[in-house]
Design a protein around this motif. Structure first.
Motif, PDB file in Angstrom:
ATOM      1  N   THR A   1       2.494   1.661  -3.441  1.00 40.15           N
ATOM      2  CA  THR A   1       1.500   2.146  -4.399  1.00 40.15           C
ATOM      3  C   THR A   1       1.256   3.635  -4.234  1.00 40.15           C
ATOM      4  OG1 THR A   1       0.414  -0.017  -4.399  1.00 40.15           O
ATOM      5  CG2 THR A   1      -0.855   1.856  -5.230  1.00 40.15           C
ATOM      6  N   ALA A   2       1.196   4.092  -2.979  1.00 45.83           N
ATOM      7  CA  ALA A   2       0.994   5.517  -2.717  1.00 45.83           C
ATOM      8  C   ALA A   2       2.182   6.333  -3.227  1.00 45.83           C
ATOM      9  CB  ALA A   2       0.791   5.742  -1.211  1.00 45.83           C
TER      10      ALA A   2
ATOM     11  N   ILE B   1       0.777  10.120   2.669  1.00 51.22           N
ATOM     12  CA  ILE B   1       0.798   8.671   2.893  1.00 51.22           C
ATOM     13  C   ILE B   1       0.394   8.357   4.329  1.00 51.22           C
ATOM     14  CG2 ILE B   1       2.307   6.653   3.032  1.00 51.22           C
ATOM     15  CD1 ILE B   1       3.884   7.807   0.693  1.00 51.22           C
TER      16      ILE B   1
ATOM     17  N   GLN C   1       0.832  -1.207   0.000  1.00 51.50           N
ATOM     18  CA  GLN C   1       0.000   0.000   0.000  1.00 51.50           C
ATOM     19  C   GLN C   1       0.866   1.256   0.000  1.00 51.50           C
ATOM     20  OE1 GLN C   1      -2.943   0.010   3.111  1.00 51.50           O
ATOM     21  NE2 GLN C   1      -3.664  -2.059   2.654  1.00 51.50           N
ATOM     22  N   ILE C   2       1.951   1.225   0.770  1.00 51.46           N
ATOM     23  CA  ILE C   2       2.838   2.388   0.841  1.00 51.46           C
ATOM     24  C   ILE C   2       3.554   2.595  -0.501  1.00 51.46           C
ATOM     25  CG2 ILE C   2       4.847   3.371   2.011  1.00 51.46           C
ATOM     26  CD1 ILE C   2       4.022   1.777   4.491  1.00 51.46           C
TER      27      ILE C   2
ATOM     28  N   SER D   1      -5.851   2.814   7.659  1.00 49.90           N
ATOM     29  CA  SER D   1      -5.655   1.378   7.811  1.00 49.90           C
ATOM     30  C   SER D   1      -5.467   0.984   9.276  1.00 49.90           C
ATOM     31  CB  SER D   1      -4.446   0.931   6.988  1.00 49.90           C
ATOM     32  OG  SER D   1      -4.225  -0.450   7.129  1.00 49.90           O
TER      33      SER D   1
ATOM     34  N   ARG E   1      -3.522   9.437   4.610  1.00 49.91           N
ATOM     35  CA  ARG E   1      -4.470   8.898   3.642  1.00 49.91           C
ATOM     36  C   ARG E   1      -4.323   7.386   3.441  1.00 49.91           C
ATOM     37  NH1 ARG E   1      -4.377  12.672  -1.627  1.00 49.91           N
ATOM     38  NH2 ARG E   1      -5.956  11.103  -2.220  1.00 49.91           N
ATOM     39  N   VAL E   2      -3.193   6.829   3.896  1.00 50.88           N
ATOM     40  CA  VAL E   2      -2.968   5.394   3.730  1.00 50.88           C
ATOM     41  C   VAL E   2      -2.776   4.712   5.088  1.00 50.88           C
ATOM     42  CG1 VAL E   2      -1.479   3.624   2.716  1.00 50.88           C
ATOM     43  CG2 VAL E   2      -1.951   5.740   1.462  1.00 50.88           C
ATOM     44  N   LYS E   3      -1.769   5.144   5.823  1.00 49.25           N
ATOM     45  CA  LYS E   3      -1.433   4.459   7.076  1.00 49.25           C
ATOM     46  C   LYS E   3      -2.515   4.637   8.140  1.00 49.25           C
ATOM     47  CE  LYS E   3       3.631   4.568   6.814  1.00 49.25           C
ATOM     48  NZ  LYS E   3       4.862   5.003   7.511  1.00 49.25           N
TER      49      LYS E   3
END
Length: 257
Positions: A153-154, A164, A150-151, A172, A167-169
């Motif tokens: 891809t970001a 990141i 995921q990281i 999740s 919006r990602v970590k």
């Protein structure tokens, strides 16, 4: 049919516990003076309701617990984010946490009284000190456990490190963070009750001490039941916040079930 029965499943265990309580109280296994039945406990609760002391104590204790829980959760999450961003901060604060986390709330009360007095600051400080660790530790673990795919891809999408993170970590990690907050809810209630028992002039903890030393056994047990209900209420509030903020995760869990 299953959907209609499901809401009542959670009531089964409490009803069995109450029935078992009444059976023991009605028997001669325990002196009735020190183990009253449910009608006597309900009568004691009704007397405290009529006098107003239960309503006042409940409002104060629950309010202090909620304020302390919110602050402990926010501080714990912020510390977890800082630990994820800065390895230097992570290494240093883990040492501090290992020293502070085992301290019981009763050990903090005497010095906190001298520093903060007997106001709401005392209760909030103690709650934060004992309840901050589960949101912090769960947050650190969850943020570090975000899949590397995921990281990557970001990064391929040219997201900045800050983007990141938030919006990602962070999204999740939120389900596991809320698991820590739910545990912190129980700890915050323990912290405020202990503080009120040792240094309070009001609240459920103060009433527990006063009623128990006055040998008002039904009222004492009624206050214990109120404390248990407060724990359930705080857990429900945390679950409500989790559903609002992480509804996607709840939906995924239901689909897997």
């Amino acid at each position: 049919m299953r959907e209609m029965i499901r809401p009542f499943r959670s009531l089964f265990s409490p009803l069995v516990l109450l029935a078992l309580w009444q059976m023991i109280a009605a028997s001669d296994l325990v002196p009735k003076k020190f183990f009253p039945g449910l009608p006597e406990i309900a009568h004691g609760a009704a007397q405290m309701l009529l006098s107003g002391e239960l309503i006042q104590g409940e409002a104060l204790t629950l309010g202090r617990a909620i304020i302390g829980l919110v602050l402990a959760s926010v501080i714990g999450v912020v510390l977890a984010i800082l630990s994820n961003v800065s390895p230097f901060f992570d290494r240093g604060f883990r040492v501090v946490a290992s020293f502070l986390q085992p301290i019981p709330p009763a050990a903090v009360v005497p010095m906190a009284i001298f520093m903060l007095g007997l106001g709401v600051e005392l209760y909030v400080f103690i709650i934060v000190l004992v309840a901050v660790w589960s949101p912090y530790l769960n947050g650190v673990t969850a943020l570090n456990a975000v899949p590397r795919e995921q990281i990557l891809t970001a990064r391929m999408l040219n997201l900045s490190p800050l983007a990141i993170l938030f919006r990602v970590k962070f999204p999740s990690a939120m389900p596991q963070i809320f698991a820590g907050i739910r545990y912190a809810a129980a700890v915050s209630l323990i912290g405020v009750i202990v503080s009120e028992m040792l240094a309070g002039r009001d609240g459920i903890g103060f009433l527990l001490i006063r009623k128990s030393f006055s040998i008002r056994i039904p009222e004492t047990f009624a206050l214990m039941f109120v404390t248990m209900l407060n724990g359930m209420l705080l857990a429900m509030l945390v679950n409500l916040a989790r559903r609002i903020l992480t509804g996607w995760h709840v939906k995924q869990m239901r689909e897997r079930a």
